[in-house]
Design a protein around this motif. Structure first.
Motif, PDB file in Angstrom:
ATOM      1  N   GLU A 758       0.836  -1.192   0.000  1.00  0.00           N
ATOM      2  CA  GLU A 758       0.000   0.000   0.000  1.00  0.00           C
ATOM      3  C   GLU A 758       0.874   1.246   0.000  1.00  0.00           C
ATOM      4  O   GLU A 758       2.055   1.203   0.342  1.00  0.00           O
ATOM      5  N   ALA A 759       0.328   2.355  -0.446  1.00  0.00           N
ATOM      6  CA  ALA A 759       1.079   3.610  -0.463  1.00  0.00           C
ATOM      7  C   ALA A 759       1.534   3.936   0.952  1.00  0.00           C
ATOM      8  O   ALA A 759       0.808   3.696   1.924  1.00  0.00           O
ATOM      9  N   PRO A 760       2.749   4.457   1.095  1.00  0.00           N
ATOM     10  CA  PRO A 760       3.224   4.739   2.449  1.00  0.00           C
ATOM     11  C   PRO A 760       2.416   5.838   3.122  1.00  0.00           C
ATOM     12  O   PRO A 760       1.901   6.746   2.473  1.00  0.00           O
ATOM     13  N   GLN A 761       2.316   5.715   4.413  1.00  0.00           N
ATOM     14  CA  GLN A 761       1.708   6.762   5.227  1.00  0.00           C
ATOM     15  C   GLN A 761       2.829   7.656   5.728  1.00  0.00           C
ATOM     16  O   GLN A 761       3.801   7.190   6.312  1.00  0.00           O
ATOM     17  N   TRP A 762       2.689   8.941   5.496  1.00  0.00           N
ATOM     18  CA  TRP A 762       3.737   9.887   5.893  1.00  0.00           C
ATOM     19  C   TRP A 762       3.318  10.592   7.173  1.00  0.00           C
ATOM     20  O   TRP A 762       2.221  11.146   7.269  1.00  0.00           O
ATOM     21  N   LEU A 763       4.187  10.541   8.150  1.00  0.00           N
ATOM     22  CA  LEU A 763       3.952  11.231   9.419  1.00  0.00           C
ATOM     23  C   LEU A 763       4.958  12.362   9.522  1.00  0.00           C
ATOM     24  O   LEU A 763       6.171  12.142   9.412  1.00  0.00           O
ATOM     25  N   ASP A 764       4.443  13.582   9.705  1.00  0.00           N
ATOM     26  CA  ASP A 764       5.322  14.755   9.699  1.00  0.00           C
ATOM     27  C   ASP A 764       5.156  15.557  10.976  1.00  0.00           C
ATOM     28  O   ASP A 764       4.053  15.696  11.520  1.00  0.00           O
ATOM     29  N   ALA A 770      11.558  26.573  15.961  1.00  0.00           N
ATOM     30  CA  ALA A 770      12.759  25.916  16.475  1.00  0.00           C
ATOM     31  C   ALA A 770      13.617  25.312  15.377  1.00  0.00           C
ATOM     32  O   ALA A 770      14.778  24.982  15.602  1.00  0.00           O
ATOM     33  N   GLY A 771      13.029  25.143  14.165  1.00  0.00           N
ATOM     34  CA  GLY A 771      13.787  24.552  13.068  1.00  0.00           C
ATOM     35  C   GLY A 771      13.761  23.045  13.037  1.00  0.00           C
ATOM     36  O   GLY A 771      14.442  22.430  12.227  1.00  0.00           O
ATOM     37  N   HIS A 772      12.965  22.426  13.903  1.00  0.00           N
ATOM     38  CA  HIS A 772      12.858  20.968  13.905  1.00  0.00           C
ATOM     39  C   HIS A 772      12.105  20.500  12.661  1.00  0.00           C
ATOM     40  O   HIS A 772      11.147  21.140  12.231  1.00  0.00           O
ATOM     41  N   PHE A 773      12.519  19.370  12.140  1.00  0.00           N
ATOM     42  CA  PHE A 773      11.725  18.716  11.107  1.00  0.00           C
ATOM     43  C   PHE A 773      11.900  17.212  11.247  1.00  0.00           C
ATOM     44  O   PHE A 773      13.026  16.730  11.367  1.00  0.00           O
ATOM     45  N   ARG A 774      10.773  16.489  11.242  1.00  0.00           N
ATOM     46  CA  ARG A 774      10.816  15.034  11.270  1.00  0.00           C
ATOM     47  C   ARG A 774       9.791  14.511  10.282  1.00  0.00           C
ATOM     48  O   ARG A 774       8.639  14.974  10.272  1.00  0.00           O
ATOM     49  N   ARG A 775      10.238  13.546   9.485  1.00  0.00           N
ATOM     50  CA  ARG A 775       9.317  12.890   8.546  1.00  0.00           C
ATOM     51  C   ARG A 775       9.535  11.390   8.622  1.00  0.00           C
ATOM     52  O   ARG A 775      10.669  10.916   8.515  1.00  0.00           O
ATOM     53  N   VAL A 776       8.446  10.655   8.799  1.00  0.00           N
ATOM     54  CA  VAL A 776       8.487   9.208   8.970  1.00  0.00           C
ATOM     55  C   VAL A 776       7.562   8.573   7.943  1.00  0.00           C
ATOM     56  O   VAL A 776       6.440   9.057   7.728  1.00  0.00           O
ATOM     57  N   ILE A 784       9.335   2.351   7.215  1.00  0.00           N
ATOM     58  CA  ILE A 784      10.094   2.354   5.958  1.00  0.00           C
ATOM     59  C   ILE A 784      11.324   3.240   6.071  1.00  0.00           C
ATOM     60  O   ILE A 784      12.385   2.927   5.541  1.00  0.00           O
ATOM     61  N   GLY A 785      11.191   4.345   6.779  1.00  0.00           N
ATOM     62  CA  GLY A 785      12.338   5.236   6.931  1.00  0.00           C
ATOM     63  C   GLY A 785      11.965   6.474   7.700  1.00  0.00           C
ATOM     64  O   GLY A 785      10.781   6.739   7.967  1.00  0.00           O
ATOM     65  N   ALA A 786      12.965   7.240   8.068  1.00  0.00           N
ATOM     66  CA  ALA A 786      12.729   8.465   8.827  1.00  0.00           C
ATOM     67  C   ALA A 786      13.840   9.464   8.538  1.00  0.00           C
ATOM     68  O   ALA A 786      15.007   9.079   8.358  1.00  0.00           O
ATOM     69  N   LEU A 787      13.446  10.734   8.475  1.00  0.00           N
ATOM     70  CA  LEU A 787      14.392  11.827   8.278  1.00  0.00           C
ATOM     71  C   LEU A 787      14.213  12.813   9.423  1.00  0.00           C
ATOM     72  O   LEU A 787      13.096  13.273   9.688  1.00  0.00           O
ATOM     73  N   PHE A 788      15.326  13.133  10.113  1.00  0.00           N
ATOM     74  CA  PHE A 788      15.314  14.103  11.209  1.00  0.00           C
ATOM     75  C   PHE A 788      16.292  15.219  10.856  1.00  0.00           C
ATOM     76  O   PHE A 788      17.437  14.940  10.480  1.00  0.00           O
ATOM     77  N   ILE A 789      15.856  16.461  11.003  1.00  0.00           N
ATOM     78  CA  ILE A 789      16.715  17.620  10.730  1.00  0.00           C
ATOM     79  C   ILE A 789      16.549  18.620  11.868  1.00  0.00           C
ATOM     80  O   ILE A 789      15.437  18.843  12.373  1.00  0.00           O
ATOM     81  N   HIS A 790      17.670  19.223  12.281  1.00  0.00           N
ATOM     82  CA  HIS A 790      17.646  20.235  13.342  1.00  0.00           C
ATOM     83  C   HIS A 790      18.760  21.242  13.065  1.00  0.00           C
ATOM     84  O   HIS A 790      19.863  20.863  12.653  1.00  0.00           O
ATOM     85  N   PRO A 791      18.512  22.526  13.275  1.00  0.00           N
ATOM     86  CA  PRO A 791      19.546  23.519  12.946  1.00  0.00           C
ATOM     87  C   PRO A 791      20.811  23.427  13.795  1.00  0.00           C
ATOM     88  O   PRO A 791      21.897  23.765  13.328  1.00  0.00           O
ATOM     89  N   ARG A 815       4.960   4.846  17.101  1.00  0.00           N
ATOM     90  CA  ARG A 815       4.716   5.882  16.085  1.00  0.00           C
ATOM     91  C   ARG A 815       4.821   7.274  16.709  1.00  0.00           C
ATOM     92  O   ARG A 815       5.426   8.176  16.143  1.00  0.00           O
ATOM     93  N   ARG A 816       4.194   7.415  17.874  1.00  0.00           N
ATOM     94  CA  ARG A 816       4.259   8.716  18.535  1.00  0.00           C
ATOM     95  C   ARG A 816       5.689   9.042  18.939  1.00  0.00           C
ATOM     96  O   ARG A 816       6.130  10.193  18.827  1.00  0.00           O
ATOM     97  N   ALA A 817       6.417   8.024  19.389  1.00  0.00           N
ATOM     98  CA  ALA A 817       7.798   8.252  19.806  1.00  0.00           C
ATOM     99  C   ALA A 817       8.676   8.671  18.641  1.00  0.00           C
ATOM    100  O   ALA A 817       9.598   9.473  18.794  1.00  0.00           O
ATOM    101  N   LEU A 818       8.383   8.138  17.448  1.00  0.00           N
ATOM    102  CA  LEU A 818       9.157   8.523  16.279  1.00  0.00           C
ATOM    103  C   LEU A 818       9.079  10.028  16.039  1.00  0.00           C
ATOM    104  O   LEU A 818      10.085  10.685  15.764  1.00  0.00           O
ATOM    105  N   LEU A 819       7.884  10.560  16.133  1.00  0.00           N
ATOM    106  CA  LEU A 819       7.734  11.994  15.920  1.00  0.00           C
ATOM    107  C   LEU A 819       8.237  12.787  17.113  1.00  0.00           C
ATOM    108  O   LEU A 819       8.718  13.913  16.975  1.00  0.00           O
ATOM    109  N   GLY A 820       8.127  12.195  18.303  1.00  0.00           N
ATOM    110  CA  GLY A 820       8.628  12.887  19.486  1.00  0.00           C
ATOM    111  C   GLY A 820      10.134  12.872  19.588  1.00  0.00           C
ATOM    112  O   GLY A 820      10.717  13.673  20.325  1.00  0.00           O
ATOM    113  N   GLY A 821      10.767  11.937  18.875  1.00  0.00           N
ATOM    114  CA  GLY A 821      12.225  11.875  18.869  1.00  0.00           C
ATOM    115  C   GLY A 821      12.814  11.284  20.120  1.00  0.00           C
ATOM    116  O   GLY A 821      13.961  11.568  20.469  1.00  0.00           O
ATOM    117  N   GLU A 822      12.023  10.423  20.815  1.00  0.00           N
ATOM    118  CA  GLU A 822      12.525   9.805  22.037  1.00  0.00           C
ATOM    119  C   GLU A 822      11.965   8.403  22.134  1.00  0.00           C
ATOM    120  O   GLU A 822      10.810   8.164  21.776  1.00  0.00           O
TER     121      GLU A 822
END
Length: 882
Positions: A758-764, A770-776, A784-791, A815-822
């Motif tokens: 199925e098409a991936p579900q994107w969690l942003d 603050a410049g935070h960005f997370r995409r799962v 499938i993967g995750a991208l974390f960016i911080h200034p 899932r919640r922890a992925l976006l929370g970064g912990e």
């Protein structure tokens, strides 16, 4: 009754220790071979992870010509046609071959025979030129031949171990642990480490001489003069077995001067030098164990001879516990020396003297015998750049990473009309430049022999079928020889036949003139070859079971049987750093090998150190405004790299250390060979890899981040990235100087996996303030993967995130922890891995120390760390002391 799993006895393909390995089945598990004399059952962490590297990811499996897949006949026809055309138009000096200490002796022998005997070009050199050519030249000047006099048992028996330019704890850990055991058994043993850096090896040292870079020859000249001045010479040995002592002593006395002057020039304390000299005088059983810190110098050969002079002057050659011992870097550097892999050698330890040329030509019945030495590695690739060499065949090595001035080498290969590359891997810096790619067998598939640093010949035996159309290197080389019209000379059907010919040549018209003689093995048939057990050469009618030590009878392979003292005037590097410059040193790290084509496939081997780095002293860090963990530019007129800064007092002020391993598939800008100038020893041709002038500056970035993904879909497009494999996926550390929002949109396209669903579900989650960005990305409940960016680089730890790639399904809290970064349980993980063998992290070790584990033995009982290969023991002791 369960079927018995077959065990194959083979040899490790990494360093020159040459450890025996027992492999279960098709590589399901590996263990040290108890019966092998080199390791007695031990393996370092790289050897213990060999079975992690056997998969077919990134393998070169089929021949290619000009980018198109072809069959072997078409590929070898193309090699032969282009070779013939080059010879017809430009002559044999337009053809070159560049080999590797990764080749088996049989591969090396066929390449040398083809090039020097039948093509007629002596431009056959090897990457061993980069690691041990100075040791070869030093032995030949002193002993009349390229002969290591000692053996590993000497490490057990020595009363003084002098490690010069060797971080054995990381580069030759099995031998280092042997030294540790010897010291434990006999506490009176003394250990001296001579190295500008404080390395893990210094954990064993009673005395660390952190001398000025390049001053080793001066120190050993001073030792020779001091021994004479204080009556510690073996006058009988000098009289009966050597020549040239007075000239060498006079030069050493004039060179080193007073002890105070010597200390000033070496940048050492006078009392420390005197202590070393006293220990050397008082302990006749002395092994000086030297490696790249000695060899990789513009005066490396002289440094080797300065060491050997001290051993000759005290009669410490070829005796139990007493020898000058050069330790090689690669598994078959010694085997390459035996068959003439160096451009200034012929096979069987013969040179280009007229008698040797005639002898080899008659044995081979060679129609086009080369009569003069060829170009050594650095000069060889300069000739490619100049257009003098127009056809080059590169086997099992990656010179675009390992050679000095690597950017120039890349440009040279880009302009070369024909570049043939034989390799097991499909994507290296060098393979990318090939016109013709030939898929080679690798460890587990190869069948042949290697010779380790103590002259021990061992078998590498196959336990896997060659995948795809991979073939042995000797087979491909012989195929070209036959196509050139020399069917009889290259008609072998099995590597045993190649080995038998090599052994026969070693004894041909020898009669004791040359130390290398394995004619006692020339009659081996295939069954005998398959059953061959480890044996130290020579193996002949005088030494049918091999010989443990050479020169124990005081007879050398010079024209009069006497060893030669070599007068040495030590020279410090003549290119001192200018204002704002620092000295860059290079070398290996604990868990990686060469350019990472094999070790880089193992996730656990990149857990200890996962990014390229520059180590610098706190004083230099303050001066150049660099903080620990910050990215830094290291550059000079030749090139530039971007690496992570490590601030440490293990470095001398004014000096940097950068590891040699990272190549283009593993990092965006970390090929340090691009910064190393092509300065070489005039005798050995070995490059001065330990001394380069560089500048270091902070690398300004607008963001940092990381990407984890199941499938590697390409390399990131950003200022900095480094790559590590994960179990079930891939990790990229990232940084950039562009606009963060644009970078995250670009980099998120690298997230993906193989197969359909199925098409991936994107969690942003994005916090512009603050410049935070997370995409799962999640598909079918799986990460499938995750991208974390911080200034500012405030990013979560990677271990728990990487572990989620191995899960079949994510829980809601994950899932919640992925976006929370912990981590969902709030745990911080084990931190940086210290013990790779058992995956023990720093936090777990500190917790046990806090709980009362006050020794490495106690930590071993609690966590098992340090109980296998022992490579992590120095770091465990640092944590205990910290």
């Amino acid at each position: 009754m369960a079927a018995r799993i077959p065990v194959t006895e083979t040899t490790c393909p990494y360093c020159g220790v040459g450890c025996g390995v027992a492999v279960q089945g098709a590589g399901e598990a590996v263990a040290g071979l108890e019966s092998h004399p080199a390791n007695r059952g031990r393996l370092c962490v790289k050897g213990a992870a060999l079975h992690d590297t056997l998969d077919l990811r990134h393998r070169l499996l089929y021949p290619e010509v000009d980018g198109a897949r072809v069959g072997w006949d078409t590929a070898l026809d193309a090699v032969t046609r282009r070779l013939r055309d080059t010879l017809a138009r430009y002559g044999p000096d337009s053809v070159a071959c560049y080999g590797s200490g990764q080749l088996l002796t049989e591969d090396y022998y066929v390449a040398n025979k083809l090039m020097k005997g039948f093509i007629g070009s002596a431009h056959m050199d090897t990457n061993s030129r980069l690691c041990m050519a100075s040791a070869v030249a030093g032995y030949k000047r002193a002993f009349g031949g390229d002969s290591v006099p000692g053996c590993y048992e000497d490490l057990d028996q020595a009363d003084l171990l002098v490690l010069a330019g060797s971080n054995a704890a990381w580069t030759h850990p099995v031998l280092y642990q042997r030294m540790v055991a010897a010291r434990k058994a006999r506490p009176d043993v003394r250990v001296v480490v001579i190295d500008p850096r404080r390395t893990a090896t210094c954990d064993l040292a009673d005395l660390h001489l952190a001398l000025r870079p390049g001053a080793d020859g001066l120190l050993f000249n001073g030792l020779l003069a001091w021994l004479a001045r204080h009556g510690h010479l073996d006058r009988d040995y000098i009289r009966d077995h050597t020549r040239g002592f007075q000239d060498a002593l006079a030069r050493a006395e004039a060179d080193s001067g007073s002890l105070a002057d010597l200390a000033r020039r070496c940048d050492l304390r006078e009392a420390d030098i005197e202590r070393f000299f006293h220990w050397f005088a008082e302990r006749p059983r002395t092994v000086t164990f030297y490696s790249q810190g000695i060899n990789q110098s513009a005066t490396g050969t002289d440094k080797c001879n300065a060491i050997i002079n001290c051993h000759l002057a005290t009669g410490r050659v070829g005796k139990p516990g007493a020898s000058p011992f050069s330790i090689t870097g690669q598994p078959n550097a010694m085997g390459g020396r035996e068959v003439g892999g160096l451009a200034n050698q012929l096979a069987a330890h013969m040179d280009f003297a007229a008698d040797d040329v005639d002898r080899v030509q008659r044995f081979w019945n060679a129609p086009n015998m080369a009569s003069e030495p060829g170009l050594k590695a650095v000069d060889l690739f300069q000739a490619v750049a100049d257009g003098r060499i127009r056809f080059i065949w590169i086997l099992s090595t990656n010179p675009l990473v390992s050679l000095p001035e690597a950017d120039r080498v890349r440009e040279a290969l880009r302009r070369c009309p024909t570049v043939v590359v034989s390799d097991c891997m499909g994507d290296t810096d060098t393979v990318r430049m090939a016109d013709i790619k030939l898929p080679a067998c690798t460890w587990g598939e190869k069948n042949g022999t290697v010779t380790n640093s103590e002259r021990c010949i061992s078998r590498q035996r196959p336990f896997l079928e060659a995948p795809g159309e991979a073939r042995p290197d000797w087979w491909a080389l012989a195929g070209v020889g036959r196509r050139l019209g020399y069917a009889e000379a290259f008609g072998w059907r099995h590597p045993a036949q190649v080995f038998a010919e090599h052994a026969a040549l070693s004894g041909f018209e020898n009669d004791g003139r040359r130390a290398f003689d394995i004619s006692g093995l020339a009659a081996l048939d295939q069954a005998g070859y398959d059953a061959l057990t480890p044996v130290r050469w020579p193996v002949n009618r005088h030494w049918p079971r091999g010989r443990r030590r050479l020169f124990d009878d005081g007879r050398f392979h010079t024209d009069d049987g006497r060893a030669r003292f070599v007068p040495i005037t030590a020279a410090l590097p003549d290119d001192p750093p200018g204002a704002g410059e620092l000295i860059m040193n290079t070398g290996r790290i604990r868990d990686q090998w060469h350019t990472m084509t094999r070790t880089g496939k193992s996730p656990r081997l990149l857990q200890h150190i996962g990014e390229p780095f520059v180590a610098l002293h706190p004083r230099d860090a303050r001066r150049h405004r660099i903080e620990d963990g910050q990215l830094a530019h290291v550059e000079n007129r030749l090139g530039a790299i971007i690496v992570r800064a490590r601030i440490t007092t293990d470095q001398r002020p004014g000096e940097l250390f950068v590891p040699m391993h990272w190549s283009s598939p593993f990092s965006a800008r970390a090929r340090l060979g691009a910064l190393v100038p092509a300065i070489t020893d005039p005798l050995s041709g070995q490059p001065q890899s330990k001394f380069a002038r560089v500048r270091v500056t902070p690398c300004a970035v607008r963001w940092q981040g990381f990407l984890i993904t199941r499938v590697r879909r390409g390399d990131p497009d950003c200022l900095y990235w480094s790559y590590s494999p994960l179990p079930g996926g891939h990790l990229f550390e990232l940084a950039g100087d562009d606009e963060p929002d644009r970078a995250r949109r670009r980099l998120a396209t690298l997230i993906g996996e193989a197969g359909q669903g199925e098409a991936p579900q994107w969690l942003d989650l994005q916090d512009p303030t603050a410049g935070h960005f997370r995409r799962v990305a999640v598909r079918d409940g799986r990460l499938i993967g995750a991208l974390f960016i911080h200034p500012a680089g405030a990013l979560p730890e990677r271990d728990w995130l990487g572990g989620l790639l191995q899960r079949d399904r994510l829980e809601d809290d994950e899932r919640r922890a992925l976006l929370g970064g912990e981590a969902p349980d709030g745990g911080a993980g084990d931190g940086p891995v210290v013990c790779t063998c058992f995956q023990v992290g720093e936090r777990a070790i500190r917790a046990r120390i806090d709980a009362g584990d006050r020794s490495v033995e106690a930590l071993g009982r609690s966590l098992r760390c340090g109980t296998n290969c022992g490579s992590c023991l120095p770091e465990l002791k640092q944590l205990l002391d910290g």
